[in-house]
Design an enzyme around this catalytic site. Structure first.
Site, PDB file in Angstrom:
ATOM      1  N   GLY A 186      29.004 -64.003 -38.124  1.00  0.00           N
ATOM      2  CA  GLY A 186      30.139 -64.911 -38.102  1.00  0.00           C
ATOM      3  C   GLY A 186      30.499 -65.361 -36.706  1.00  0.00           C
ATOM      4  O   GLY A 186      30.780 -64.535 -35.844  1.00  0.00           O
ATOM      5  N   SER A 187      30.522 -66.662 -36.448  1.00  0.00           N
ATOM      6  CA  SER A 187      30.692 -67.120 -35.082  1.00  0.00           C
ATOM      7  C   SER A 187      30.874 -68.636 -35.060  1.00  0.00           C
ATOM      8  O   SER A 187      31.011 -69.269 -36.100  1.00  0.00           O
ATOM      9  CB  SER A 187      29.464 -66.726 -34.254  1.00  0.00           C
ATOM     10  OG  SER A 187      28.281 -66.976 -34.985  1.00  0.00           O
TER      11      SER A 187
END
Length: 221
Positions: A186-187
């Protein structure tokens, strides 16, 4: 399916307890042993999904020299005017892509050229969709130059991400869409292009790394 090499430990480790539990269940052991194996198998399958590295159009057909490509799969958060206090010094436009935990997390160079600057900044782990994450979260920043053209891009971790993998450094020559690393779990990725580019995506649009054109140089190279 190709798996990024950074993912193999995450994929293989859950298979150990899964195999032990499945074996216990097969030789007359408790039924719960077989049932307990399934979460480990599911975790391994998810890791294969997360670290998948599909081929994209840029791997087969070289992009035009006027195209800036999406650096990752995800949803466009910002397209056009930069967020206050986020862009590098200068006059830039910003395209930011949010990567969910089910998106391909292999990162690609948005434009070709030589990496002229690289920096790494420790920081927080705020949710990547929050605007504060752009300047408060852990991140890396790379500047790529091709003649008089410069594009800046950042790998920014999110609330679950705890490591940035960057496989290029200062002096490296990269092609548009070339794999340059990944971020784990997640980013977001920010791309900054000069005013001489036309941004070709809109907020809320889904993009594919190495395929979707996010900006185009307006003037001939």
């Amino acid at each position: 399916m190709r798996i990024d090499r950074a993912g193999w430990p995450f994929l293989v480790v859950p298979l150990g307890p899964a195999a032990v539990l499945a074996a216990l269940g097969r030789v007359g052991g408790p039924r719960w042993a077989r049932l307990a194996a399934w979460p480990f198998l599911a975790l391994s399958a998810y890791m294969a999904l997360f670290f998948r590295d599909p081929q994209r159009r840029c791997d087969v057909v070289p992009p035009s020299s006027d195209e800036v490509l999406a650096p990752a799969d995800g949803v466009v958060m910002v397209a056009g005017e930069p967020q206050p206090g986020v862009a590098p010094e200068g006059d830039w436009q910003q395209v930011s892509v949010f990567l969910s935990v089910v998106d391909v997390h292999v990162n690609r160079a948005p434009y070709r050229g030589r990496i002229s600057e690289y920096s790494y900044q420790p920081g927080s782990f705020l949710a990547a969709y929050r605007k504060e994450s752009a300047h408060r979260n852990e991140r890396s920043e790379l500047w790529v130059r091709d003649g008089d053209r410069t594009v800046v891009f950042r790998q920014i971790v999110g609330v679950l991400a705890r490591r940035i993998v960057t496989r290029v450094g200062v002096g490296a020559q990269v092609a548009t869409g070339e794999r340059i690393g990944l971020m784990k779990f997640g980013s977001r990725m920010d791309v900054f292009v000069p005013r001489g580019c036309t941004v070709t995506v809109a907020q809320g649009q889904r993009v594919r790394g190495g395929e979707t054109v996010i900006a185009r140089w307006s003037a001939p190279h």
